[in-house]
Scaffold this active site. Structure first.
Site, PDB file in Angstrom:
ATOM      1  N   ASP A   1      -5.966  -6.809   6.732  1.00  0.00           N
ATOM      2  CA  ASP A   1      -7.332  -6.675   7.241  1.00  0.00           C
ATOM      3  C   ASP A   1      -8.295  -6.644   6.060  1.00  0.00           C
ATOM      4  O   ASP A   1      -7.909  -6.858   4.914  1.00  0.00           O
ATOM      5  CB  ASP A   1      -7.476  -5.418   8.102  1.00  0.00           C
TER       6      ASP A   1
ATOM      7  N   HIS B   1      -6.125 -11.129  14.336  1.00  0.00           N
ATOM      8  CA  HIS B   1      -4.721 -10.756  14.388  1.00  0.00           C
ATOM      9  C   HIS B   1      -4.251 -10.703  15.836  1.00  0.00           C
ATOM     10  O   HIS B   1      -5.035 -10.752  16.774  1.00  0.00           O
ATOM     11  CB  HIS B   1      -4.504  -9.378  13.754  1.00  0.00           C
TER      12      HIS B   1
ATOM     13  N   TYR C   1       0.714  -4.853  13.347  1.00  0.00           N
ATOM     14  CA  TYR C   1      -0.360  -4.140  12.664  1.00  0.00           C
ATOM     15  C   TYR C   1      -1.345  -3.567  13.667  1.00  0.00           C
ATOM     16  O   TYR C   1      -1.736  -4.233  14.633  1.00  0.00           O
ATOM     17  CB  TYR C   1      -1.083  -5.080  11.701  1.00  0.00           C
TER      18      TYR C   1
ATOM     19  N   ASP D   1      -2.316  -4.590   3.347  1.00  0.00           N
ATOM     20  CA  ASP D   1      -2.486  -4.775   4.793  1.00  0.00           C
ATOM     21  C   ASP D   1      -3.338  -6.011   5.109  1.00  0.00           C
ATOM     22  O   ASP D   1      -4.236  -6.373   4.338  1.00  0.00           O
ATOM     23  CB  ASP D   1      -3.126  -3.532   5.410  1.00  0.00           C
TER      24      ASP D   1
ATOM     25  N   GLU E   1       0.802  -1.226   0.000  1.00  0.00           N
ATOM     26  CA  GLU E   1       0.000   0.000   0.000  1.00  0.00           C
ATOM     27  C   GLU E   1       0.830   1.269   0.000  1.00  0.00           C
ATOM     28  O   GLU E   1       0.492   2.235  -0.669  1.00  0.00           O
ATOM     29  CB  GLU E   1      -0.954   0.003   1.190  1.00  0.00           C
TER      30      GLU E   1
ATOM     31  N   ARG F   1      -4.498  -2.254  13.249  1.00  0.00           N
ATOM     32  CA  ARG F   1      -5.961  -2.366  13.112  1.00  0.00           C
ATOM     33  C   ARG F   1      -6.354  -3.796  13.441  1.00  0.00           C
ATOM     34  O   ARG F   1      -6.299  -4.680  12.591  1.00  0.00           O
ATOM     35  CB  ARG F   1      -6.399  -1.963  11.705  1.00  0.00           C
TER      36      ARG F   1
ATOM     37  N   GLU G   1      -9.821  -4.147   4.656  1.00  0.00           N
ATOM     38  CA  GLU G   1      -9.504  -3.107   3.687  1.00  0.00           C
ATOM     39  C   GLU G   1      -8.340  -3.542   2.803  1.00  0.00           C
ATOM     40  O   GLU G   1      -8.346  -3.304   1.592  1.00  0.00           O
ATOM     41  CB  GLU G   1      -9.155  -1.811   4.414  1.00  0.00           C
TER      42      GLU G   1
END
Length: 921
Positions: free
Chosen positions: A82, A350, A303, A80, A7, A305, A84
């Site tokens: 997740d 996670h 991470y 990432d 990203e 989130r 998203e």
């Protein structure tokens, strides 16, 4: 060649270094496409078909990825870990397939929870396919937010003039803030008193005890209701002697909190270090992507989130070794602590947020971090290590002080920290209460022991309503209700403030009247949409989609059936109906009963017999008289002060407000509103002389601008201090583009986290260090040029040292010592460089008659060029047929007026896009 897509460019650089030759790592720069901000991007009539469009800023990045993929063997999507991230990977693959860039290329998904070499290498050993269920959950969520935003917001604009927009989750969060404010306004404080006595033991030790029983009866909190009752209670205590009753002792353990999740990190960062949710997430992102340590970029945390609290076995083992070596074996529990997620609608499997290396202490990396990064990393490090430490042990002691006739009893309590355990390293912040970990010791007391009474005091109290929400408590409440996702809380809070629905006052959310109107309208006519349980149940259904248990299109069908029916029912809703409902719902807020001699809070102060009520005008809501047009009394939508004027929080910004007089000049200081916002002004205009003015900084509520603040603003720019390296002054001020700090020719904007009036020297130096051209040194003056007297300076440039005079720069010959350069040496170098300098371009001439004649032809050709460019960049599920393009181009060329109208249409759509776009990405 293997192509890897991540990203961010910072992450791309680091991962490329870890993977080595044979891999090309490119950045997508976040999302690459989105739903166009126009009607029809989600089509319920065609089973919720979604029209996606590559963002203009993302087009060049997608071209680079497509060019690289065409010659690749493997394409690894490493965005990432997740939902998203999964969605971005899906978008990248879809775009590349539409552009036929994946022929013969194997596409695989790679996820990792930390940016360290071992984690990256291990992740690439275990690639997988894209998770379709996660993508479906993303599609459902994005469609829901779009449908709510683009369907509900126009209803708001038509029925409630002056409103901005509404969102699926944002509106529920706003309702929480507004309902808490309504509870506070409706709260009636009750008076009560407490009585405490000071005693002394035979050994001379003093302690206090509170009255709990009077006349043989246990006292409730409100039983002593006034001063007379308190005086009687004090007299009853003073009339008696006391001895120690039963003494109770018990030991209690306090256990550490688990590692941070996204929401708990936001809460604690707000409580302990004063960071907003958005700043917390931005800072955590930088820590995750990594900093340069010893020439290598290393991710410092996992991470950020996540809803998980568990951490890996390797991290637990490292934490236990660190605790034993640093604090001693008594701080290491017998068995590792294992935590499990308790959050409602936990969405990400996670780890909790932890340091990537437990032995990388905050002290070791502080020199490589900014102040915010250092404080946040220290918070995460302490919380994680403390989560594996031994529990704290406290002894709680309680004793009753009894009168001889057993009619009066007082209670003394205290606690002693016997073993600090995890408290040695970490204490959790508290939002609404004092930290209760501190010792409050009692002297040794024995059952039946004698004590002397030294004094008796009473204190008046009033019951308090629940406090307004802070960022921390609002995030906590949203998580408790299962509303939204923790990763979106920061953006939700930002949207509420940006739209003027709430403001922060002493770190507490206060709803603006505009926000209360929107909430009242939604609860009155779209109650189901803003119900807490409905929004939470929708999150549960979205989780079921991600688990593969619910079809995402069926979820949308069920939602749309009810929602579209509600929208249809508002078509015949008149403005009068809306006003009547809002007036009834908000009357208590805008017309509070002050209890002043039977005065009607809705009585018109002008005509006397009119009734004040809520009115809706072209530019929003206001309060007016029922006898209009005979009586034209109006006032802004705000709570009325005792003098009949509007309160400062809701006063009309278009009316100048006098803040006071300048003590030095005696001139009045005004707050006014101009075309570019509100500003303060010293004195009044006299003839052609303009008075001194200064804009109010963005983010500063006008209600917070006092006379002292206004005078400080008018005194800008101010000198903060001298730069520690150059000795030149650093100045803070407000310019055309907002607040800034300045050092020499270098400017740097001041963000929302800093105050132009209070920013200090160290913070200013940090900001300037990140300004464009920060690596360029001011230069060492060596003398003045004999021709014009301007200074000649020596600089350390990117390609070697050089001398500079004005705009002329001359590189020093190779091997020449920059410290030995004099004016005599510099002059011929500058002269030689000036002789080689290219001539300035000739000024643009006015258009000739022939040019003017050709202009219409060029204008007519412009639509054809724009249409061709649009057709080339359009990225839809089905491509337009070639035959359809030709007539469109001809039509545009034949009618230039149509092409001219396009920018106007675009401008008209822009506010709608900004207002209606849902708060969740």
């Amino acid at each position: 060649m293997n192509v890897v897509v991540v990203e961010s460019p910072a992450k791309a650089k680091t991962i490329n270094k870890y993977l080595g030759p044979g891999f090309q790592v490119l950045a997508s720069y976040g999302h690459v496409r989105d739903l166009p901000a126009k009607d029809g991007s989600v089509d319920p009539e065609h089973d919720f078909n979604m029209l996606w469009e590559v963002d203009g800023r993302s087009e060049k990045h997608m071209r680079a990825i497509a060019d690289a993929a065409k010659g690749a063997t493997n394409l690894y999507l490493a965005t990432d870990p997740d939902r998203e991230g999964e969605a971005i990977s899906w978008h990248v693959r879809e775009v590349l397939e539409q552009r036929r860039a994946l022929k013969g290329v194997e596409v695989q998904r790679v996820v990792f929870n930390e940016i360290t070499k071992s984690a990256i290498v291990e992740a690439f050993k275990h690639p997988r396919a894209l998770n379709r269920e996660l993508v479906d959950a993303y599609l459902a969520r994005r469609a829901l937010d779009y449908l709510v935003g683009f369907t509900l917001s126009p209803v708001l604009w038509r029925k409630l003039p002056g409103s901005r927009s509404a969102g699926r989750v944002q509106s529920v969060a706003l309702r929480l803030v507004c309902e808490r404010e309504a509870e506070i306004e409706a709260f009636k404080p009750q008076e009560y008193w407490t009585v405490e006595a000071t005693f002394q033991t035979e050994e001379g030790n003093r302690f206090t005890a509170r009255l709990t029983h009077l006349a043989g009866r246990k006292l409730e909190k409100l039983d002593i209701a006034n001063a007379a009752g308190a005086a009687a209670a004090v007299a009853a205590v003073e009339a008696r002697s006391f001895h120690v009753g039963p003494v109770e002792r018990k030991q209690v353990r306090r256990h550490p909190q688990p590692p941070f999740t996204t929401s708990t990190l936001q809460q604690e960062a707000s409580r302990q270090i004063g960071m907003t949710a958005s700043r917390t997430m931005r800072t955590a992102q930088r820590l995750y992507e990594g900093v340069d340590i010893g020439g290598e970029t290393v991710g410092l945390i996992t991470y950020m989130r996540t809803d998980g609290v568990q951490i890996s076995g390797e991290a637990i083992a490292a934490a236990r070794r660190l605790i034993g070596g640093r604090y001693g074996e008594k701080y290491v529990p017998d068995a590792p602590r294992v935590y499990r997620t308790q959050a409602k609608n936990a969405q990400e499997a996670h780890e909790g947020i932890r340091p990537t290396d437990m032995f990388r202490t905050p002290d070791q990396v502080s020199s490589q971090l900014s102040d915010e990064e250092r404080r946040l990393y220290e918070l995460i490090w302490r919380r994680t290590v403390a989560s594996q430490m031994e529990s704290a042990l406290l002894e709680q002691v309680g004793a009753d002080l009894l009168s001889g006739d057993r009619q009066v009893t007082l209670r003394a309590t205290g606690s002693t920290l016997l073993f600090d355990g995890f408290l040695k390293l970490y204490r959790e912040g508290r939002d609404d209460a004092e930290d209760e970990d501190g010792d409050r010791r009692l002297p040794p007391l024995v059952d039946g022991g004698a004590v002397d009474r030294l004094g008796v005091d009473s204190a008046q109290h009033f019951t308090q309503p629940l406090p307004r929400y802070s960022e921390a408590s609002l995030v906590k409440r949203l998580e408790e209700l299962g509303i939204g996702r923790p990763s979106t809380y920061a953006s939700i809070i930002e949207v509420l403030q940006d739209r003027g629905y709430v403001r922060l006052d002493r770190k507490r959310f206060v709803p603006e009247d505009r926000g209360r109107l929107v909430t009242a309208f939604l609860t009155g006519f779209f109650d189901k949409l803003v119900q807490y349980n409905f929004t939470a149940e929708m999150e549960t259904k979205l989780d079921a989609v991600s688990d593969g248990r619910v079809d995402w299109r069926q979820l949308l069908r069920d939602f749309w059936q009810d929602f579209s029916t509600q929208i249809a029912q508002t078509k015949d809703l008149s403005i009068k109906d809306v006003v009547s409902a809002l007036d009834e719902d908000l009357g208590r807020h805008f017309f509070p009963d002050t209890g002043e001699g039977g005065r009607d809070p809705r009585g018109c102060p002008t005509c006397g017999d009119g009734r004040l009520g809520l009115k809706l005008g072209k530019f929003g809501a206001f309060i007016g008289c029922s006898n209009y047009p005979e009586c034209r009394y109006t006032r802004p939508l705000a709570i009325e002060n005792g003098d009949g004027s509007a309160g400062a929080d809701g006063g009309d910004p278009n009316v100048p407000k006098k803040l006071g007089d300048d003590p030095d000049t005696g001139l009045p200081v005004w707050m006014r509103k101009g075309p570019y916002g509100q500003y303060v002004q010293l004195g009044d205009a006299e003839g052609d002389t303009k008075p001194k003015r200064q804009s109010i900084p963005k983010g500063m509520p006008p209600g917070d601008v006092t006379l002292a603040v206004a005078l400080s603003l008018l005194a800008l720019p101010r000198t903060i201090g001298n730069h520690p390296e150059t000795g030149d002054p650093i100045v803070a001020g407000i310019g055309r583009f907002g607040a800034y700090v300045k050092h020499g020719p270098t400017y740097k904007s001041i963000g929302s986290g800093d105050d132009v009036l209070t920013i200090g020297l160290n913070r200013a130096v940090d900001l300037l260090a990140s300004a464009p051209g920060r690596g360029r040194q001011p230069g060492r003056p060596i003398g003045d040029h004999p021709a014009d007297g301007k200074p000649i300076t020596v600089h350390a440039g990117k390609y070697g040292p050089y001398v500079q005079h004005g705009e002329i720069r001359a590189t020093l010959p190779k091997g020449m010592d920059a410290d030995a350069v004099s004016v005599a040496v510099a002059l011929p170098l500058l002269a030689e460089r000036a002789a080689k300098a290219p001539a300035k371009p000739a000024p643009r001439r006015r258009a000739a008659a022939s040019d003017k004649a050709a202009a219409p032809a060029r204008k007519a050709a412009a639509p054809k060029k724009a249409a061709a460019k649009s057709a080339a960049s359009a990225d839809t599920a089905t491509k337009a047929k070639p035959a359809a393009k030709k007539p469109a181009v001809k039509k545009a060329a034949a009618k230039p007026a149509t092409a001219k109208a396009k920018p106007a249409a675009k401008a008209k759509a822009a506010p709608r896009k900004a207002a209606a776009k849902a708060e969740e990405q």
